[in-house]
Scaffold this motif. Sequence first.
Motif, mmCIF file in Angstrom:
data_model
loop_
_atom_site.group_PDB
_atom_site.id
_atom_site.type_symbol
_atom_site.label_atom_id
_atom_site.label_comp_id
_atom_site.label_asym_id
_atom_site.label_seq_id
_atom_site.Cartn_x
_atom_site.Cartn_y
_atom_site.Cartn_z
ATOM 1 N N LEU A 501 35.880 32.571 34.777
ATOM 2 C CA LEU A 501 35.672 32.784 36.202
ATOM 3 C C LEU A 501 35.843 31.459 36.942
ATOM 4 O O LEU A 501 35.623 30.391 36.376
ATOM 5 C CB LEU A 501 34.254 33.307 36.471
ATOM 6 N N LYS A 502 36.238 31.532 38.217
ATOM 7 C CA LYS A 502 36.273 30.317 39.026
ATOM 8 C C LYS A 502 35.220 30.440 40.118
ATOM 9 O O LYS A 502 34.927 31.530 40.616
ATOM 10 C CB LYS A 502 37.667 30.085 39.617
ATOM 11 N N VAL A 503 34.638 29.296 40.475
ATOM 12 C CA VAL A 503 33.492 29.275 41.383
ATOM 13 C C VAL A 503 33.818 28.424 42.610
ATOM 14 O O VAL A 503 34.305 27.293 42.486
ATOM 15 C CB VAL A 503 32.248 28.699 40.680
ATOM 16 N N PHE A 504 33.526 28.990 43.778
ATOM 17 C CA PHE A 504 33.689 28.281 45.034
ATOM 18 C C PHE A 504 32.354 28.277 45.772
ATOM 19 O O PHE A 504 31.613 29.266 45.738
ATOM 20 C CB PHE A 504 34.741 28.962 45.923
ATOM 21 N N ALA A 505 32.030 27.193 46.453
ATOM 22 C CA ALA A 505 30.852 27.124 47.313
ATOM 23 C C ALA A 505 31.312 26.639 48.681
ATOM 24 O O ALA A 505 31.983 25.607 48.781
ATOM 25 C CB ALA A 505 29.808 26.185 46.740
ATOM 26 N N ASN A 506 30.950 27.388 49.716
ATOM 27 C CA ASN A 506 31.455 27.093 51.065
ATOM 28 C C ASN A 506 32.965 26.927 51.064
ATOM 29 O O ASN A 506 33.518 26.006 51.678
ATOM 30 C CB ASN A 506 30.779 25.850 51.642
ATOM 31 N N PRO A 557 37.424 36.168 38.865
ATOM 32 C CA PRO A 557 38.156 35.836 37.646
ATOM 33 C C PRO A 557 39.218 34.778 37.900
ATOM 34 O O PRO A 557 39.815 34.722 38.979
ATOM 35 C CB PRO A 557 38.773 37.174 37.229
ATOM 36 N N GLU A 558 39.446 33.945 36.908
ATOM 37 C CA GLU A 558 40.325 32.780 37.051
ATOM 38 C C GLU A 558 41.722 33.147 37.540
ATOM 39 O O GLU A 558 42.286 32.499 38.418
ATOM 40 C CB GLU A 558 40.430 32.043 35.714
ATOM 41 N N SER A 559 42.300 34.197 36.982
ATOM 42 C CA SER A 559 43.713 34.491 37.232
ATOM 43 C C SER A 559 43.961 35.299 38.494
ATOM 44 O O SER A 559 45.099 35.549 38.866
ATOM 45 C CB SER A 559 44.294 35.246 36.036
ATOM 46 N N TRP A 560 42.885 35.703 39.201
ATOM 47 C CA TRP A 560 43.070 36.599 40.343
ATOM 48 C C TRP A 560 43.266 35.823 41.635
ATOM 49 O O TRP A 560 42.760 34.732 41.825
ATOM 50 C CB TRP A 560 41.847 37.510 40.499
ATOM 51 N N TYR A 565 38.476 41.847 47.936
ATOM 52 C CA TYR A 565 38.408 42.897 46.928
ATOM 53 C C TYR A 565 38.192 42.336 45.528
ATOM 54 O O TYR A 565 37.941 43.073 44.609
ATOM 55 C CB TYR A 565 39.710 43.727 46.950
ATOM 56 N N GLU A 566 38.333 41.065 45.365
ATOM 57 C CA GLU A 566 38.330 40.493 44.018
ATOM 58 C C GLU A 566 37.322 39.368 43.854
ATOM 59 O O GLU A 566 37.472 38.490 43.027
ATOM 60 C CB GLU A 566 39.740 39.998 43.684
ATOM 61 N N THR A 567 36.281 39.364 44.656
ATOM 62 C CA THR A 567 35.282 38.304 44.566
ATOM 63 C C THR A 567 33.884 38.875 44.761
ATOM 64 O O THR A 567 33.712 39.927 45.369
ATOM 65 C CB THR A 567 35.540 37.201 45.612
ATOM 66 N N HIS A 568 32.906 38.189 44.231
ATOM 67 C CA HIS A 568 31.507 38.476 44.524
ATOM 68 C C HIS A 568 30.990 37.317 45.356
ATOM 69 O O HIS A 568 31.162 36.162 44.984
ATOM 70 C CB HIS A 568 30.690 38.614 43.244
ATOM 71 N N LYS A 569 30.379 37.615 46.489
ATOM 72 C CA LYS A 569 29.906 36.567 47.382
ATOM 73 C C LYS A 569 28.391 36.658 47.533
ATOM 74 O O LYS A 569 27.827 37.744 47.629
ATOM 75 C CB LYS A 569 30.558 36.706 48.764
#
Length: 580
Positions: A501-506, A557-560, A565-569
């Motif tokens: 998975l890849k993670v973003f903050a702000n 997920p890393e490849s998406w 539609y493809e993230t959890h926030k």
Amino acid sequence: MEYGIMYCEILSTLYVKSNGDIPCDDDYGEQVILANLNDSPTIGQIVKSPTLNNIETRLLLKLVPHDGICQNCAFFHPEQSFENRIRKFHLNKIQVETSLSCSLSCWGCSRIKQVRQRRGQLFLDKKQFQTLIVSCAEDNYNIDWVEYCGQGEPLNHPEFSQFVKIVSEFFPNTQQTLTTNGNNNFNLSVGEETLHQIIVSCDGASQEKYEIYRRGGDWEKCIRFMKDAVANKNANNHPHVIWKYILFDHNDSDEEIAKANEIAQNIGVDRLLFILTHSQGKSKRYTNENFSEILKIAPSAVINLTCALINSAPRKYSHVYVGKATEQLGLPENKQKFRLYLDEIKMIDKQHLLLKGWAANLDFSQIKKLKVFANSKFLGYIEVSHLRRDVMKHFHIKENTQFGFAVVLPTNELSDQEIFSLEITPESWSFTNYETHKYLVNFTPLTSSNGYVGKATEQLGLPENKQKFRLYLDEIKMIDKQHLLLKGWAANLDFSQIKKLKVFANSKFLGYIEVSHLRRDVMKHFHIKENTQFGFAVVLPTNELSDQEIFSLEITPESWSFTNYETHKYLVNFTPLMLS
């Protein structure tokens, strides 16, 4: 006696003795027995132990569980926030004493006394141990570590390797570590089973010095054991081999320490660990006031205090400051002319700066000496003098080259400054932007009060029925306001594995999550029979987000591609980790 908040490590660990007793950990509290595997063979029965429940109740009431015992125990923390991890189906560690038998007679060991006084068998029953481990798996426990260590020699158990195999079968992602005197044959006692870490107790660089404390021990066998352990590393570089060296009056000379450092590098152990002890015959040259001086003789070594010594001087650690290179200044990496990486920066007593890391020229030839400046004032030199096998492995370097360093430098008049710029360059080079690495270093006290609990108070984005993968966060923590800890599980909608998975903050990228361990609770809840790795636990740097108590967290997920539609926030609010 009453305290404001309190915690005991027994709420996150189990210690199993060879006779099946489960005492209140491996220290002064060992005299308090919580349960015995003969009467309480499963984790569920152990957790219901009246003695353990009494400990939990008294801690919650801010009362010492066993007055006169707890105050002398290194595992009792009267100033740390209460937490019962066992109730959360999480064990930091299970310590296992497979054997009370030992061929050595170390004069600091209580084994002989325990053999006379302790009831029951000298060797832990393998079937009882398996019942305990199976019950932990069936109740969906997470176990971080299993540690084979006790009052006897673990490898003297004739079926030691079977214990390792049992844990590997039911908890394949649990780390397993062994502490041994190294006087057994590695191949016969450990065999092909995978241990993640092996600590070999060898207090000297010669038989003459070694046998003074390790009476009846064979120094050559210790060295052979470590060599065989290193030679049997697997593709994941396991086991991690540590040479543990307790410092006494008889083995703390410059010559003995330097010789041990040289032998350790020749063998290829991962760490040479010096221990400062409170025991009889302890070193008077090195104390908790000047232990960093050892690094001048053995720069690749690590120094630790025993638990009892830490307890006798608990305020010592209020004088240690952790340095974080929060910003790299100067030119970008592709324009710099040498390689430098700092693994550790510490201010000790606000008077000395400890630096550990590695350096090399761009072609990985050796840089023998570096010079260090702080706020443009010269502090001293770094000798680049020991092997870094992790660096060699990562960059596929076959020839042994000395990249590593560890140094303690006086800070002089900088000692009262919590933030300063640090500049490091090879000794012989002129000092220009093209030839230096610059850091802005911020120092913060090394304490346990810097933990922050994150609460996902609001889920943003699209509802669950429109999302394309499953994600659940069990735990969110900010550590030292500089690192973000995330624990949980993830899967595709059909419960096939998501590997990364890849993670973003702000909306800023923080890093990746490897989805790499089993979650039996998830498998049980969703009736999944095939072993699939859903679980994860990761610590990510927060960078410039560290001063923000609330931020949005996005995971995909890393490849998406990154769409709603493809993230959890999540909107995450961080509050200090302490009792209300």
